[in-house]
Design an enzyme around this catalytic site. Structure first.
Site, PDB file in Angstrom:
ATOM      1  N   SER A 131      58.256  78.298  42.678  1.00  0.00           N
ATOM      2  CA  SER A 131      59.618  77.727  42.975  1.00  0.00           C
ATOM      3  C   SER A 131      60.077  76.542  42.226  1.00  0.00           C
ATOM      4  O   SER A 131      59.267  75.912  41.700  1.00  0.00           O
ATOM      5  CB  SER A 131      59.929  77.534  44.576  1.00  0.00           C
ATOM      6  OG  SER A 131      59.035  76.369  45.058  1.00  0.00           O
ATOM      7  N   LYS A 132      61.575  76.370  42.403  1.00  0.00           N
ATOM      8  CA  LYS A 132      61.968  75.104  41.556  1.00  0.00           C
ATOM      9  C   LYS A 132      61.248  73.817  42.298  1.00  0.00           C
ATOM     10  O   LYS A 132      61.136  72.938  41.616  1.00  0.00           O
ATOM     11  CB  LYS A 132      63.579  75.099  41.875  1.00  0.00           C
ATOM     12  CG  LYS A 132      64.066  74.030  41.279  1.00  0.00           C
ATOM     13  CD  LYS A 132      65.592  74.271  41.098  1.00  0.00           C
ATOM     14  CE  LYS A 132      66.395  72.956  41.391  1.00  0.00           C
ATOM     15  NZ  LYS A 132      65.862  71.690  40.869  1.00  0.00           N
ATOM     16  N   ARG A 133      61.220  74.049  43.565  1.00  0.00           N
ATOM     17  CA  ARG A 133      60.631  72.737  44.067  1.00  0.00           C
ATOM     18  C   ARG A 133      59.259  72.548  43.424  1.00  0.00           C
ATOM     19  O   ARG A 133      58.864  71.137  43.333  1.00  0.00           O
ATOM     20  CB  ARG A 133      60.411  72.999  45.743  1.00  0.00           C
ATOM     21  CG  ARG A 133      60.869  71.841  46.483  1.00  0.00           C
ATOM     22  CD  ARG A 133      61.130  72.181  47.930  1.00  0.00           C
ATOM     23  NE  ARG A 133      61.664  73.387  48.216  1.00  0.00           N
ATOM     24  CZ  ARG A 133      60.925  74.245  49.075  1.00  0.00           C
ATOM     25  NH1 ARG A 133      59.825  73.727  49.599  1.00  0.00           N
ATOM     26  NH2 ARG A 133      61.474  75.315  49.395  1.00  0.00           N
TER      27      ARG A 133
END
Ligand code: GLU
Length: 504
Positions: free
Chosen positions: A262-264
């Site tokens: 994910s972007k996180r």
């Protein structure tokens, strides 16, 4: 005659293209090129609530930057266009109607509130509500009323959706090019909405209609679409069309821990998950991009190609042409592929080394100019050649070579403590005189002169070379010392030795 291979990348413009989407596009591209086929881009923008301005342009730019351009699509209209689903709006209604006429679909008048209440009721009983054969006869749809009554309600302006009538109790035997045979029990599926009250088709209807009309031969897409496969295959059957072949690519997994990248993860570990920088039009938040961080598109593509695929040996570096030759969708793995940002950097390092020094120097000279340093490009080219093997990104060139342009202002304390002895300054000053009197200041000659002098004085290399490096570089880093001397020149060499000798 065999049909021409036609594959598509069909993103929805809901934001920047995730790196996983780039890999999907890449595998489609490789497959198309390998089979002398067509790779086209279709923008699936039927969900108007999720439309994000700029996302479509971003997708086009990202594919071009990666060097995997589409043959047909936005701005490259072919005979199958338009390639934006919002511009094909009028096409889909007729197909939804066809399914109603053939009994494969029905009108449903259930209001959002009514469905919500049912959902909550089921939830309260620990169940999930699905609209299908088990309850459709108790719900508000055209299956319970006469065609006349249905028409009347539509004419009265009542809102409706069109739902697909999933057959009950059938085991579907499906084929996936990567996963082999897959079985699905149709009784577990829900009667998906095909057409919405806003006059737009849903993803499922538009996707199937377009894949058919655009003569798609193979659908290569992410694993998250596998649950939609039975519905899609049933839609082809309902329309009486041949279905394309399907391949569902494995997920790209987090570098550490479980689950989808994910972007996180990128934010946490400091790597981009988008090909290009993206500024969110609503919040203004900027997300990092590979391009802006100095990654080379060839490196990103090479890295992505090996996420879930390999040619069966341990070769890692491939040109795009080699990838096209070797790529085989049936060799793509079923299991998810771990995203390793360090490996991504390793690829960049490899491709960075292959950049020619002159091109790098041209850009670097510009950066130097911005710092007020004006050096002939020939010198910069030489410098780049000397330090490049330690660099992964062009942005590192300055910190790896600053001593070529600036006299050291400080000296690495630890190194000084270890290398700078009470008699070092005297030795260095004596050497600076020798160098001052050396006419030929080429690397080879200063090396010969210095070594002969060390020999003659009986000093030993260890007593001279590290302090000399400290004088010229300020630290014990850097390439061959005499190469550095040749580039900075005699005057600067001698000055630096004198300056250090009085400072230390
Ligand atoms: N529009 C879908 C997406 O955003 C396409 C899925 C497919 O390739 O069928 O991923």
């Amino acid at each position: 005659m065999q049909k021409q291979v036609r594959v598509r990348f069909a993103p929805s413009p809901t934001g920047p293209l995730h790196i996983g989407g780039v890999r999907t596009a890449l595998f489609n591209y490789l497959f198309a090129k390998k089979h002398n086929g067509v790779f086209y881009l279709r923008i699936e923008d039927t969900d108007q609530n999720r439309y994000v301005p700029g996302a479509e342009e971003y997708i086009v730019e990202a594919l071009n930057w990666c060097g995997i351009p589409f043959d047909e699509g936005i701005g490259k209209e072919g005979k199958y266009g338009p390639y934006r689903q919002s511009e094909r709006k009028n096409i889909y209604k007729k197909y939804a109607q066809d399914l109603i006429d053939s009994g494969w679909a029905y009108y449903a008048f259930d209001t959002a509130d009514a469905l919500d209440a049912l959902r909550k009721e089921e939830e309260a009983n620990g169940k999930t509500f699905i609209y299908n054969h088990s309850n459709r006869s108790n719900l508000d749809n055209s299956l319970q009323i006469t065609p006349e009554e249905t028409q009347k309600r539509i004419d009265n302006g009542e809102e409706y959706v069109i739902r697909f009538k999933i057959p009950v109790g059938e085991t579907l035997h499906l084929k996936d090019m990567i996963r082999g045979d897959i079985k699905f029990d149709t009784s577990l599926l829900d009667d998906k909405v095909l057409f919405k009250s806003d006059g737009m088709p849903t993803y499922h209807l538009a996707n199937i209609v377009d894949d058919h009309l655009m003569e798609t031969t193979h659908v290569i897409r992410g694993e998250e679409w596998l649950p939609s496969l039975p519905l899609h295959v049933l839609l082809y059957r309902a329309f009486g069309w041949d279905a394309p072949e399907f391949a569902h690519l494995p997920l790209i997994l987090k570098p550490v821990g479980n689950g989808k990248l994910s972007k996180r993860d990128g934010d946490k570990l400091g790597f981009p998950v988008f090909p290009l920088e993206w500024k969110d039009p609503a919040t203004g938040t900027v997300s990092a991009g590979y391009r802006e961080q100095g990654y080379l598109p060839e490196a990103v593509v090479n890295f992505l190609a090996l996420l879930g695929w390999n040619p069966g040996n341990d070769q890692e570096l491939f040109t795009l042409d080699e990838l096209i030759q070797l790529f085989d969708v049936e060799r793509v793995h079923k299991a998810g592929a771990k995203f390793d940002p360090e490996k991504n950097k390793w690829f960049n390092h490899q491709y960075f080394q292959r950049q020619d020094n002159e091109t790098l120097a041209k850009h670097f000279a510009q950066e130097l100019l911005e710092k007020g340093i004006n050096k002939p490009v020939e010198d910069v080219t030489k410098i780049v050649g000397l330090v490049k093997d330690r660099a992964t990104f062009a942005s590192e060139l300055w910190s790896l070579s600053n001593y070529f342009f600036e006299t050291p202002a400080t000296y690495d304390e630890k190194a000084v403590a270890k290398q700078w002895k009470p008699d070092t300054a005297t030795i260095m000053l004596e050497l600076s005189d020798v160098l001052y009197n050396t006419l030929d200041f080429s690397s080879a000659n200063t090396e010969a002169v210095t070594k002969a002098w060390i020999e003659e004085k009986g000093l030993g290399m260890g007593k001279v070379m590290p302090p000399l490096r400290l004088c010229l570089v300020g630290e014990l880093k850097g390439p061959h010392l005499f190469d550095i001397m040749e580039i900075i020149g005699k005057e600067e060499t001698v000055n630096r030795i004198r300056k250090a000798s009085s400072a230390l």
